[in-house]
Design a protein around this motif. Structure first.
Motif, mmCIF file in Angstrom:
data_model
loop_
_atom_site.group_PDB
_atom_site.id
_atom_site.type_symbol
_atom_site.label_atom_id
_atom_site.label_comp_id
_atom_site.label_asym_id
_atom_site.label_seq_id
_atom_site.Cartn_x
_atom_site.Cartn_y
_atom_site.Cartn_z
ATOM 1 N N ASP A 181 44.996 47.382 38.977
ATOM 2 C CA ASP A 181 44.613 45.988 38.795
ATOM 3 C C ASP A 181 43.888 45.410 40.005
ATOM 4 O OD1 ASP A 181 46.986 46.112 40.303
ATOM 5 O OD2 ASP A 181 47.526 44.075 39.733
ATOM 6 N N LYS A 182 43.839 46.109 41.098
ATOM 7 C CA LYS A 182 43.179 45.611 42.304
ATOM 8 C C LYS A 182 41.667 45.851 42.285
ATOM 9 C CE LYS A 182 46.908 44.336 44.467
ATOM 10 N NZ LYS A 182 47.195 42.986 44.872
ATOM 11 N N ALA A 183 41.209 46.800 41.514
ATOM 12 C CA ALA A 183 39.786 47.132 41.455
ATOM 13 C C ALA A 183 39.199 46.682 40.127
ATOM 14 C CB ALA A 183 39.582 48.635 41.622
ATOM 15 N N LYS A 184 37.907 46.536 40.122
ATOM 16 C CA LYS A 184 37.217 46.117 38.906
ATOM 17 C C LYS A 184 37.229 47.243 37.864
ATOM 18 C CE LYS A 184 32.989 43.687 37.600
ATOM 19 N NZ LYS A 184 31.709 43.152 38.106
ATOM 20 N N TYR A 185 37.063 48.485 38.317
ATOM 21 C CA TYR A 185 37.010 49.635 37.412
ATOM 22 C C TYR A 185 37.982 50.720 37.869
ATOM 23 C CZ TYR A 185 32.533 47.447 36.341
ATOM 24 O OH TYR A 185 31.556 46.552 36.004
ATOM 25 N N LYS A 186 38.548 51.442 36.914
ATOM 26 C CA LYS A 186 39.390 52.608 37.199
ATOM 27 C C LYS A 186 38.618 53.831 36.766
ATOM 28 C CE LYS A 186 42.835 55.673 36.457
ATOM 29 N NZ LYS A 186 42.461 57.057 36.302
#
Length: 103
Positions: free
Chosen positions: A83-88
């Protein structure tokens, strides 16, 4: 709740002023307070005249989260805490495929 070794260490270190601790399963970073990857990336972007919307960060650990806050797009290569990054993403190769950076 039982305190883990990492929690005990972090609590112990918090007694010292001027240092910060970032803990992951595989490492413990002890760094000067206020110094992190996000701050350094921000300084580079300012020095090079790079706008936030023109920047990206790729990371796989907790100590990369500060970078994600200062760039336009962020990619996280890990199964946890996405949830900390825009994309996984699952790999750096997937990043290359998605962004067409090699073109």
């Amino acid at each position: 709740k039982m305190e883990t070794d990492n929690d005990m260490f972090k609590n112990y270190i918090s007694n010292f002023t001027g240092i910060a601790v970032e803990i992951n399963n595989n490492y413990i970073d002890i760094i000067p307070e206020g110094i992190n990857k996000g701050r350094i990336v921000s300084l580079f972007m300012k020095k090079l005249g790079i706008n936030k919307e023109d920047s990206i960060a790729i990371g796989d650990s907790v100590n990369d989260f500060s970078m994600f806050e200062v760039v336009g797009d962020s990619y996280y290569i890990n199964d946890n805490l996405i949830d900390k990054a825009k994309y996984k993403i699952d790999s750096f190769n997937q990043f290359i495929d998605i962004t067409k950076i090699s073109d």
